[in-house]
Design a protein around this motif. Structure first.
Motif, PDB file in Angstrom:
ATOM      1  N   ALA A  46       1.797   7.557   9.368  1.00 51.46           N
ATOM      2  CA  ALA A  46       2.127   6.138   9.210  1.00 51.46           C
ATOM      3  C   ALA A  46       2.281   5.783   7.737  1.00 51.46           C
ATOM      4  O   ALA A  46       3.200   5.040   7.353  1.00 51.46           O
ATOM      5  CB  ALA A  46       1.047   5.283   9.861  1.00 51.46           C
ATOM      6  N   HIS A  47       1.405   6.315   6.911  1.00 53.67           N
ATOM      7  CA  HIS A  47       1.479   6.006   5.481  1.00 53.67           C
ATOM      8  C   HIS A  47       2.750   6.573   4.854  1.00 53.67           C
ATOM      9  O   HIS A  47       3.437   5.881   4.087  1.00 53.67           O
ATOM     10  CB  HIS A  47       0.254   6.560   4.759  1.00 53.67           C
ATOM     11  CG  HIS A  47       0.277   6.298   3.286  1.00 53.67           C
ATOM     12  ND1 HIS A  47      -0.086   5.093   2.736  1.00 53.67           N
ATOM     13  CD2 HIS A  47       0.675   7.081   2.245  1.00 53.67           C
ATOM     14  CE1 HIS A  47       0.062   5.145   1.422  1.00 53.67           C
ATOM     15  NE2 HIS A  47       0.526   6.336   1.103  1.00 53.67           N
ATOM     16  N   LEU A  48       3.074   7.814   5.167  1.00 56.34           N
ATOM     17  CA  LEU A  48       4.283   8.416   4.612  1.00 56.34           C
ATOM     18  C   LEU A  48       5.538   7.700   5.108  1.00 56.34           C
ATOM     19  O   LEU A  48       6.499   7.523   4.357  1.00 56.34           O
ATOM     20  CB  LEU A  48       4.330   9.904   4.967  1.00 56.34           C
ATOM     21  CG  LEU A  48       3.227  10.769   4.338  1.00 56.34           C
ATOM     22  CD1 LEU A  48       3.312  12.204   4.854  1.00 56.34           C
ATOM     23  CD2 LEU A  48       3.306  10.760   2.818  1.00 56.34           C
ATOM     24  N   VAL A  80       8.603   5.686   2.813  1.00 55.50           N
ATOM     25  CA  VAL A  80      10.053   5.869   2.933  1.00 55.50           C
ATOM     26  C   VAL A  80      10.745   4.546   3.238  1.00 55.50           C
ATOM     27  O   VAL A  80      11.752   4.189   2.605  1.00 55.50           O
ATOM     28  CB  VAL A  80      10.370   6.905   4.028  1.00 55.50           C
ATOM     29  CG1 VAL A  80      11.879   6.988   4.268  1.00 55.50           C
ATOM     30  CG2 VAL A  80       9.829   8.278   3.643  1.00 55.50           C
ATOM     31  N   MET A  81      10.216   3.805   4.185  1.00 56.10           N
ATOM     32  CA  MET A  81      10.860   2.552   4.608  1.00 56.10           C
ATOM     33  C   MET A  81      10.805   1.479   3.521  1.00 56.10           C
ATOM     34  O   MET A  81      11.740   0.682   3.375  1.00 56.10           O
ATOM     35  CB  MET A  81      10.200   2.045   5.888  1.00 56.10           C
ATOM     36  CG  MET A  81      10.357   2.974   7.090  1.00 56.10           C
ATOM     37  SD  MET A  81      12.094   3.353   7.467  1.00 56.10           S
ATOM     38  CE  MET A  81      12.687   1.715   7.935  1.00 56.10           C
ATOM     39  N   ALA A  82       9.721   1.444   2.746  1.00 53.90           N
ATOM     40  CA  ALA A  82       9.543   0.380   1.748  1.00 53.90           C
ATOM     41  C   ALA A  82      10.060   0.763   0.370  1.00 53.90           C
ATOM     42  O   ALA A  82      10.067  -0.075  -0.540  1.00 53.90           O
ATOM     43  CB  ALA A  82       8.059  -0.001   1.670  1.00 53.90           C
ATOM     44  N   LEU A  83      10.509   1.999   0.186  1.00 51.73           N
ATOM     45  CA  LEU A  83      10.936   2.463  -1.130  1.00 51.73           C
ATOM     46  C   LEU A  83      12.180   1.720  -1.617  1.00 51.73           C
ATOM     47  O   LEU A  83      13.179   1.620  -0.917  1.00 51.73           O
ATOM     48  CB  LEU A  83      11.230   3.965  -1.076  1.00 51.73           C
ATOM     49  CG  LEU A  83      11.761   4.613  -2.357  1.00 51.73           C
ATOM     50  CD1 LEU A  83      10.718   4.538  -3.468  1.00 51.73           C
ATOM     51  CD2 LEU A  83      12.172   6.063  -2.096  1.00 51.73           C
ATOM     52  N   SER A  84      12.099   1.236  -2.853  1.00 52.45           N
ATOM     53  CA  SER A  84      13.258   0.628  -3.508  1.00 52.45           C
ATOM     54  C   SER A  84      13.768   1.648  -4.538  1.00 52.45           C
ATOM     55  O   SER A  84      13.176   1.808  -5.614  1.00 52.45           O
ATOM     56  CB  SER A  84      12.860  -0.680  -4.200  1.00 52.45           C
ATOM     57  OG  SER A  84      13.964  -1.230  -4.891  1.00 52.45           O
ATOM     58  N   VAL A  85      14.840   2.336  -4.196  1.00 55.44           N
ATOM     59  CA  VAL A  85      15.260   3.496  -4.984  1.00 55.44           C
ATOM     60  C   VAL A  85      15.762   3.127  -6.377  1.00 55.44           C
ATOM     61  O   VAL A  85      15.829   3.996  -7.258  1.00 55.44           O
ATOM     62  CB  VAL A  85      16.342   4.307  -4.231  1.00 55.44           C
ATOM     63  CG1 VAL A  85      15.781   4.850  -2.932  1.00 55.44           C
ATOM     64  CG2 VAL A  85      17.574   3.459  -3.971  1.00 55.44           C
TER      65      VAL A  85
END
Length: 298
Positions: free
Chosen positions: A257-259, A263-268
């Protein structure tokens, strides 16, 4: 691999006087690096059933991770001092800025390695041989960014090695669960260090330094997600071999869940967000450790 140092921390370290440049050179002010080096060590001990029986070993490996991560940073800065001077984020590092001389850096490296030697002597002969075998990988790492788009994969080989050492110290051999745990850790390192490399994409492109963040381009999020998924799959296989029970694999659910959140919240395109997500892997490592404790002591 290193993270930015807030101005408040620089002011605090300034009070350290003559020791300050050496603290900065070994990144002793930034614990995220040695946590990421340490967690695979702790996973190996825990999954092999030594979380409680060999708690002394867990503490020795923590000291070893702190010392050897510091030694690795010093060595990396010795090799990269010219490149560091050309990158905005790293030109203030002690060697690149001239705050520490080259001979002093080598002496500091030797002292940190002596601490690592003390830890090495606490291991069984087989585990000590496994630990020493990593030195060739460590020595080659700083050069990888010059010859491959995937220096993060080489970092994975280095930073994950502790999983083999921890397992070997408890089990006395390297068997399939240890190898799967190690392989999963490599995929995890590639994922989080790709996130970290997002901070330097522009500078790296200008000076010709390669990274997985540049190689993946617009597909960074998918790439990181794929490596994290591979890590979870390999860890699940390692756990299954130790305890073939679906409930044992469920112990990885919090880490998954943490990983997934990373990925989902990453602002590249946001360097500060990339750094925050990278740092959060200290907590991800803890969650995997707890899963290994549950499985290894069941």
């Amino acid at each position: 691999m290193a993270d930015s140092l807030p101005d408040t921390e620089h002011h605090a370290l300034a009070r350290g006087g003559a020791l300050r440049p050496y603290i900065l050179l070994a990144r002793l002010d930034r614990p995220i690096g040695w946590w990421l080096l340490y967690w695979p060590c702790a996973w190996g001990v825990a999954l092999a059933g030594g979380a409680f029986a060999r708690f002394d070993l867990i503490l020795w490996l923590l000291l070893g991770a702190i010392a050897m991560r510091g030694a690795g940073c010093v060595y990396n800065d010795i090799v990269d001092r010219d490149l560091d001077a050309r990158v905005a984020r790293t030109r203030g590092r002690p060697l690149a800025s001239g705050a520490v001389g080259l001979k002093a850096a080598w002496a500091w490296l030797a002292l940190l390695c002596l601490v690592g030697l003390v830890v090495l002597l606490q291991l069984s002969p087989f585990a000590a041989v496994v630990a020493v075998a990593s030195l060739a990988l460590v020595a080659a790492y700083p050069f990888m960014k010059r010859i491959t788009w995937w220096p993060q994969a080489w970092l994975g080989l280095v930073f994950s090695w502790g999983a083999l050492v921890g397992w070997a110290a408890v089990a006395g051999a390297l068997t399939a669960p240890a190898l799967l745990l190690y392989a999963g850790a490599i995929a995890w390192v590639i994922g989080y260090d790709t996130i970290y490399a997002l901070q330097d994409r522009e500078d790296d492109a200008l000076i010709g330094v390669r990274s997985s963040a540049l190689r993946l381009g617009r597909h960074v999020r998918a790439g990181v997600g794929g490596f994290y998924a591979l890590a979870l799959l390999l860890w699940s296989c390692a756990i299954w071999l130790v305890r073939p029970d679906p409930l044992a694999v469920v112990a990885l659910a919090p880490a998954a869940a943490h990983l997934g959140w990373q990925v989902m919240a990453l602002s590249v395109d946001d360097g500060a967000d990339a750094l925050a997500k990278f740092r959060s892997n200290r907590f991800a490592g803890l969650l995997v450790f707890l899963a290994c404790v549950v499985v290894g002591t069941a």
